[in-house]
Design an enzyme around this catalytic site. Structure first.
Site, PDB file in Angstrom:
ATOM      1  N   ASP A  20       3.681   5.599  -4.938  1.00 28.68           N
ATOM      2  CA  ASP A  20       4.662   6.641  -4.659  1.00 28.68           C
ATOM      3  C   ASP A  20       4.563   7.772  -5.681  1.00 28.68           C
ATOM      4  OD1 ASP A  20       6.668   7.787  -3.218  1.00 28.68           O
ATOM      5  OD2 ASP A  20       8.277   6.550  -4.036  1.00 28.68           O
TER       6      ASP A  20
ATOM      7  N   HIS B 158      -1.860  14.061  -2.795  1.00 30.28           N
ATOM      8  CA  HIS B 158      -2.518  12.957  -2.098  1.00 30.28           C
ATOM      9  C   HIS B 158      -4.007  12.886  -2.475  1.00 30.28           C
ATOM     10  CE1 HIS B 158       0.981  11.949   0.211  1.00 30.28           C
ATOM     11  NE2 HIS B 158       1.080  13.166   0.718  1.00 30.28           N
TER      12      HIS B 158
ATOM     13  N   SER C  24       2.808   4.210   5.984  1.00 28.53           N
ATOM     14  CA  SER C  24       3.740   3.263   6.591  1.00 28.53           C
ATOM     15  C   SER C  24       4.064   3.653   8.031  1.00 28.53           C
ATOM     16  CB  SER C  24       5.037   3.200   5.781  1.00 28.53           C
ATOM     17  OG  SER C  24       5.836   4.345   6.030  1.00 28.53           O
TER      18      SER C  24
ATOM     19  N   LEU D 117     -13.770  -7.961  -5.283  1.00 25.32           N
ATOM     20  CA  LEU D 117     -12.372  -7.577  -5.088  1.00 25.32           C
ATOM     21  C   LEU D 117     -12.093  -7.239  -3.627  1.00 25.32           C
ATOM     22  CD1 LEU D 117      -9.590  -6.702  -6.401  1.00 25.32           C
ATOM     23  CD2 LEU D 117     -10.555  -4.378  -6.407  1.00 25.32           C
TER      24      LEU D 117
ATOM     25  N   ARG E 199      12.896   0.167  -4.614  1.00 26.76           N
ATOM     26  CA  ARG E 199      13.072  -0.460  -3.302  1.00 26.76           C
ATOM     27  C   ARG E 199      11.708  -0.860  -2.767  1.00 26.76           C
ATOM     28  NH1 ARG E 199      14.921   4.937  -2.572  1.00 26.76           N
ATOM     29  NH2 ARG E 199      13.317   6.308  -1.682  1.00 26.76           N
TER      30      ARG E 199
END
Length: 245
Positions: free
Chosen positions: A23, A40, A68, A134, A197
């Site tokens: 974020d 971004h 999302s 990974l 959150r």
């Protein structure tokens, strides 16, 4: 703490899976009087840096919240810019990640993306599918509620077709129907940007994860801050509902 010490402690404390809510890209750009899309772009560079650091430390999986199910509410121009950047990211950095033996997997419903984005994503997964290093698990058009809904529909369908039986179902059964099938549950969640959150991110897999919320904006996140987060994780007393004598 030195890199070798971090790697040693990761092995000793079995820190296998780190999830990150990346974020603060837009706010980072606005602070510098730049377009949000520039944030971004800078954030995409951090993904490569952090992935390579986690690989060096011996982390098995990182899960990244890239886009999302709720992000479709953002301005059309920003959504388009994010997916254009995704394609550019794959074009510019896929070979580098592939050479580092990283394996790219996706969680989320990418069927709603346009064919160009789907093609780029499938190319990245196919190219790295046999890699053993990974695992980079990227959430694209992902939401935990949507994931659980899709999993529930698959379970119901398989029950109706006698592929599984309700009496035999347990928590492992549910895990097999999630987008993260085969991946270990999350040990540590890091959310940058100051908000505290979960934002509909991997709710099932986070059941016993340690949560760490930091003010650093994602484009400013780096290897040293990651090490600080890991050191904080090492201080946590993980009891899983029990007691440590």
């Amino acid at each position: 703490m030195e890199d070798k010490q971090i790697k040693k402690f990761i092995q000793e404390y079995s820190l296998k899976h780190i999830a990150m809510i990346m974020d603060g890209n837009g706010r980072w750009a606005q602070k510098r009087d730049l377009k949000r899309t520039e944030g971004h772009k800078e954030g995409a560079l951090r993904v490569v840096e952090i992935a390579e650091a986690c690989s060096d430390f011996g982390v098995e999986v990182i899960s990244l919240y890239a886009f999302s199910t709720e992000n479709w509410k953002r301005p059309i121009s920003e959504v388009k810019a994010i997916f254009d950047l995704l394609n550019k990211f794959i074009t510019e950095y896929l070979d580098r990640l592939h050479e580092n033996n990283a394996k790219i997997v996706i969680m989320g419903d990418i069927s709603k993306l346009n064919i160009v984005n789907q093609t780029a994503i499938n190319h990245a997964m196919n190219k790295t599918k046999n890699n053993t290093g990974l695992i980079i698990n990227i959430g694209i058009n992902y939401g935990a509620k949507d994931e659980l809904l899709r999993a529930s529909k698959k379970i119901i369908d398989d029950v109706q077709n006698n592929k599984i039986f309700i009496e035999e179902m347990d928590e492992n059964t549910i895990s097999k129907y999630l987008d993260t099938k085969g991946l270990p549950d999350i040990d540590l969640l890091i959310r940058t940007g100051g908000d505290q959150r979960l934002s509909n991110f991997m709710l099932y897999q986070l059941a016993y994860a340690e949560l760490l919320f930091i003010d650093t904006l994602w484009p400013d996140f780096n290897k040293d801050i990651l090490k600080d987060c890991i050191v904080e994780f090492l201080k946590r007393d993980r009891r899983y509902g029990g007691l440590n004598e």
